[in-house]
Structures are given as structure tokens and as C-alpha cells.
Scaffold this motif. Structure first.
Motif, PDB file in Angstrom:
ATOM      1  N   LYS A  77       1.439   3.723  10.374  1.00  0.00           N
ATOM      2  CA  LYS A  77       1.360   2.663  11.377  1.00  0.00           C
ATOM      3  C   LYS A  77       2.656   2.582  12.195  1.00  0.00           C
ATOM      4  O   LYS A  77       2.719   1.844  13.176  1.00  0.00           O
ATOM      5  CB  LYS A  77       1.083   1.324  10.706  1.00  0.00           C
ATOM      6  CG  LYS A  77      -0.258   1.277   9.989  1.00  0.00           C
ATOM      7  CD  LYS A  77      -0.459  -0.053   9.275  1.00  0.00           C
ATOM      8  CE  LYS A  77      -1.779  -0.080   8.512  1.00  0.00           C
ATOM      9  NZ  LYS A  77      -1.974  -1.367   7.779  1.00  0.00           N
ATOM     10  N   ASP A 126       5.942   4.501  14.322  1.00  0.00           N
ATOM     11  CA  ASP A 126       6.198   5.653  15.181  1.00  0.00           C
ATOM     12  C   ASP A 126       6.833   6.795  14.394  1.00  0.00           C
ATOM     13  O   ASP A 126       6.506   7.966  14.606  1.00  0.00           O
ATOM     14  CB  ASP A 126       7.118   5.244  16.343  1.00  0.00           C
ATOM     15  CG  ASP A 126       6.443   4.309  17.329  1.00  0.00           C
ATOM     16  OD1 ASP A 126       5.196   4.297  17.353  1.00  0.00           O
ATOM     17  OD2 ASP A 126       7.151   3.599  18.067  1.00  0.00           O
ATOM     18  N   ARG A 130       4.092   8.465  12.273  1.00  0.00           N
ATOM     19  CA  ARG A 130       3.151   9.237  13.099  1.00  0.00           C
ATOM     20  C   ARG A 130       3.802  10.518  13.599  1.00  0.00           C
ATOM     21  O   ARG A 130       3.145  11.564  13.670  1.00  0.00           O
ATOM     22  CB  ARG A 130       2.661   8.392  14.261  1.00  0.00           C
ATOM     23  CG  ARG A 130       1.765   7.250  13.837  1.00  0.00           C
ATOM     24  CD  ARG A 130       1.086   6.596  15.014  1.00  0.00           C
ATOM     25  NE  ARG A 130       0.270   5.467  14.607  1.00  0.00           N
ATOM     26  CZ  ARG A 130      -0.690   4.942  15.339  1.00  0.00           C
ATOM     27  NH1 ARG A 130      -0.960   5.423  16.537  1.00  0.00           N
ATOM     28  NH2 ARG A 130      -1.395   3.915  14.889  1.00  0.00           N
ATOM     29  N   SER A 142       2.467  14.239  12.809  1.00  0.00           N
ATOM     30  CA  SER A 142       2.120  15.193  13.866  1.00  0.00           C
ATOM     31  C   SER A 142       2.759  16.554  13.606  1.00  0.00           C
ATOM     32  O   SER A 142       2.150  17.597  13.886  1.00  0.00           O
ATOM     33  CB  SER A 142       2.536  14.647  15.231  1.00  0.00           C
ATOM     34  OG  SER A 142       3.947  14.630  15.373  1.00  0.00           O
ATOM     35  N   ARG A 176      -7.062   3.483  14.065  1.00  0.00           N
ATOM     36  CA  ARG A 176      -5.848   2.672  14.086  1.00  0.00           C
ATOM     37  C   ARG A 176      -4.602   3.492  13.738  1.00  0.00           C
ATOM     38  O   ARG A 176      -3.495   3.163  14.143  1.00  0.00           O
ATOM     39  CB  ARG A 176      -5.981   1.493  13.118  1.00  0.00           C
ATOM     40  CG  ARG A 176      -6.985   0.436  13.561  1.00  0.00           C
ATOM     41  CD  ARG A 176      -6.854  -0.829  12.741  1.00  0.00           C
ATOM     42  NE  ARG A 176      -7.191  -0.637  11.343  1.00  0.00           N
ATOM     43  CZ  ARG A 176      -8.413  -0.767  10.841  1.00  0.00           C
ATOM     44  NH1 ARG A 176      -9.436  -1.069  11.643  1.00  0.00           N
ATOM     45  NH2 ARG A 176      -8.636  -0.597   9.541  1.00  0.00           N
ATOM     46  N   GLY A 191      -4.283   6.647  14.618  1.00  0.00           N
ATOM     47  CA  GLY A 191      -4.165   7.738  15.583  1.00  0.00           C
ATOM     48  C   GLY A 191      -4.752   9.041  15.093  1.00  0.00           C
ATOM     49  O   GLY A 191      -4.419  10.114  15.610  1.00  0.00           O
ATOM     50  N   ASP A 204      -8.221   9.605  14.813  1.00  0.00           N
ATOM     51  CA  ASP A 204      -9.646   9.689  15.133  1.00  0.00           C
ATOM     52  C   ASP A 204      -9.967  11.079  15.675  1.00  0.00           C
ATOM     53  O   ASP A 204      -9.092  11.830  16.121  1.00  0.00           O
ATOM     54  CB  ASP A 204     -10.029   8.618  16.152  1.00  0.00           C
ATOM     55  CG  ASP A 204      -9.136   8.645  17.376  1.00  0.00           C
ATOM     56  OD1 ASP A 204      -9.521   9.270  18.377  1.00  0.00           O
ATOM     57  OD2 ASP A 204      -8.031   8.056  17.313  1.00  0.00           O
ATOM     58  N   ARG A 238      -8.730  12.196  19.326  1.00  0.00           N
ATOM     59  CA  ARG A 238      -7.306  12.485  19.480  1.00  0.00           C
ATOM     60  C   ARG A 238      -6.893  13.723  18.680  1.00  0.00           C
ATOM     61  O   ARG A 238      -6.041  14.503  19.131  1.00  0.00           O
ATOM     62  CB  ARG A 238      -6.481  11.269  19.078  1.00  0.00           C
ATOM     63  CG  ARG A 238      -6.319  10.272  20.224  1.00  0.00           C
ATOM     64  CD  ARG A 238      -5.460   9.086  19.850  1.00  0.00           C
ATOM     65  NE  ARG A 238      -6.221   8.093  19.096  1.00  0.00           N
ATOM     66  CZ  ARG A 238      -5.770   6.876  18.802  1.00  0.00           C
ATOM     67  NH1 ARG A 238      -4.542   6.526  19.162  1.00  0.00           N
ATOM     68  NH2 ARG A 238      -6.523   6.021  18.129  1.00  0.00           N
ATOM     69  N   SER A 241      -5.216  16.990  20.451  1.00  0.00           N
ATOM     70  CA  SER A 241      -3.830  17.328  20.115  1.00  0.00           C
ATOM     71  C   SER A 241      -3.705  18.594  19.267  1.00  0.00           C
ATOM     72  O   SER A 241      -2.700  19.308  19.367  1.00  0.00           O
ATOM     73  CB  SER A 241      -3.180  16.161  19.366  1.00  0.00           C
ATOM     74  OG  SER A 241      -3.189  14.985  20.144  1.00  0.00           O
TER      75      SER A 241
END
Length: 275
Positions: A58, A60, A63, A67, A87, A89, A91, A94, A98
Motif C-alpha cells: 500500500k 510507494d 510498490r 515492480s 487497491r 496496483g 489488477d 495494470r 506494465s
């Protein structure tokens, strides 16, 4: 591969893929995986050899770290509902945009459009007639069968990517695993009194002198051999019940090995300690 799947099906699937040679990074939330509290010894076994880390997806920072993992991953396994993944990121839309080569297996309770409906192993089994109240099932059938579906789905996606060059996503619903387990029952094979439900003498449970034994002389050559060893013209439940009661289960297991017959004692998973 990367997994955010908590509890049992995801870790069991990851352990299987680990055994096949996959390098697995398991990402848990800051609070950890509840499965570690429920069953710490098994948790440790399933996670042996995995790279286990905790990230707040949740945030930055979390995430960004995720990534970086997904950029070099072949497979992502998740077990959160679609709304929760959105929620975080993660899904489908996306992920596809990406990480176009990423293969995503989403463990869900039910297939869409009911993938947001809550459930657990017990409810999936109950819905398909695999629970006999008041007893609870002796193992987590849907979870374990679902884990195998996760493995086969992941491998199928990777194979397909080899042909197309693109990753894809697929669901692995646990309720569908339960439905597959229930098919022999629904097709009539294992219903009470049916061929594999107690109606055939060669495929049945019998009381030996000290314990129960399972007899699985189903194929004609096994059934014929069993009848011949007892000098019977035909197998009947009453006759076999009387014969098997004459000796203990260890005797029958040894007898079965010598005669190449599928007979084993029914083990008690929780034997009473001996005095």
C-alpha cells in the motif's frame, strides 16, 4: 516467480514449483502470513528454499520494490480478491500493461463473476456434497487440489507464452477444484451402494481382527486373483467379511504383498500413545 498468495493453496503450489526448479520470491504483508501462526512447522517446510520478504504494497516504497521483482519474473501467483489486487496496483489490466511477458495465476474461491464471494475449503466442499455432518473433512481437499491446479495453470501459461511471446492471466478457482473432486460422486461411482461406494466386494473396507483394512481388487485380474487365493467361485461381501476377520491387519498386508494384491491397513493418523 513471485507470489503474494497467503494461507495454504499458494504456498503449496509454490513449493511444488520450487521442487520443479523454480526460483520463488514470496512477498508477505508486514503482518506476515497467518498460515505461519496456524501451522509453523508445515509453513517452514513449504517455504524452505523460497526467498521470503515482507512489503507494504500500500506504500510507494513497497510498490516500487514489487515492480522490480515483477520486471524479471515469469509468473505471479496471487490469492487476493480482484478488488484487493486493484487497491494494490496488481489488477490484470495494470499488470498486462506494465509486464507484458508476465504470466499471472489468480487463486480465487469462485470463478468470475462470483470471484468476490468469500469462502474457504470447508464451504467449497460442502457446496459439492463432500461433507458428512457433523464430521469435518479429514484434510483440506479443495486447497490441496487447488494448489495442483495453480501449478498446471502456471505451466500452461508459460508454455503458451513460448508460442505467442506474450504473457497471459488465468484464474484457479478453488470451488472448481472441489467440483472436480466431487465428480466421481455426482457421476454415481462412489454413491452408497454403487460400484466404488460399497457395492462391489472386491473394493471395500473390511474389519480384520485388530483394525480395518482397505481392499481394492477392482480390476478383473485382481478380483480373479483374490477369489482364486480364497478358492471362491465369486466374491461376496459376506464371505470376505468372515475371511478377513480371522487375522490381523499386518497379516493381511503381508499376505497381499506375497499375492500381488492391493490391500492395506487403514491407518489411524492420531494413534493413542501406548502405555
Amino acid at each position: 516467480m513471485v507470489s503474494t498468495a497467503l494461507n495454504l493453496p499458494g504456498p503449496a503450489a509454490c513449493a511444488r514449483l520450487r521442487d520443479f526448479g523454480a526460483a520463488v520470491a514470496k512477498i508477505e504483508p508486514p503482518s506476515g502470513d497467518p498460515f505461519e501462526q496456524f501451522c509453523p512447522v508445515w509453513y517452514a517446510s513449504l517455504h524452505a528454499g523460497l526467498e521470503v520478504g515482507r512489503l507494504d504494497l500500500k506504500s510507494d516504497v513497497g510498490r516500487h520494490a514489487m515492480s522490480k521483482l515483477l520486471e524479471r519474473a515469469d509468473i505471479l501467483v496471487t490469492a487476493q480478491r480482484a478488488s484487493a489486487l486493484a487497491r494494490l496496483g496488481l489488477d490484470r489490466e495494470r499488470l498486462a500493461a506494465s509486464y507484458p511477458k508476465l504470466c499471472h495465476v489468480a487463486i480465487t474461491g469462485h470463478a468470475p463473476p462470483e470471484d468476490e464471494v468469500p469462502g474457504h475449503d470447508l464451504t467449497y466442499l460442502a457446496a459439492h456434497g463432500l461433507v458428512s455432518p457433523p464430521a469435518l473433512p479429514r484434510t483440506l481437499f479443495a486447497d490441496m487440489a487447488g494448489a495442483e491446479r495453480v501449478v498446471s495453470t502456471a505451466l500452461a501459461l508459460v508454455i503458451a507464452r513460448g508460442r505467442t511471446g506474450k504473457g497471459d492471466a488465468a484464474f484457479a478457482p478453488l470451488a472448481e477444484a472441489a467440483a472436480a473432486l466431487a465428480q466421481p460422486l455426482h457421476e454415481g461411482l462412489t454413491r452408497p451402494g454403487a460400484l466404488l461406494g460399497g457395492g462391489f466386494a472386491g473394493y471395500n473396507i473390511y474389519a480384520a481382527r485388530d483394525a480395518w483394512i482397505a481392499v481394492a481388487a477392482l480390476e478383473p485380474h485382481f478380483a480373479k486373483r483374490l477369489a482364486e487365493r480364497f478358492a471362491l467361485r465369486e466374491l461376496t461381501i459376506d464371505t470376505l467379511r468372515e475371511l478377513f476377520a480371522a487375522h490381523d491387519s499386518a497379516y493381511w498386508e503381508e499376505w497381499a504383498r506375497k499375492n500381488d494384491l492391493p490391500i492395506v491397513a487403514v491407518r489411524d493418523p492420531f494413534p493413542s500413545p501406548r502405555n
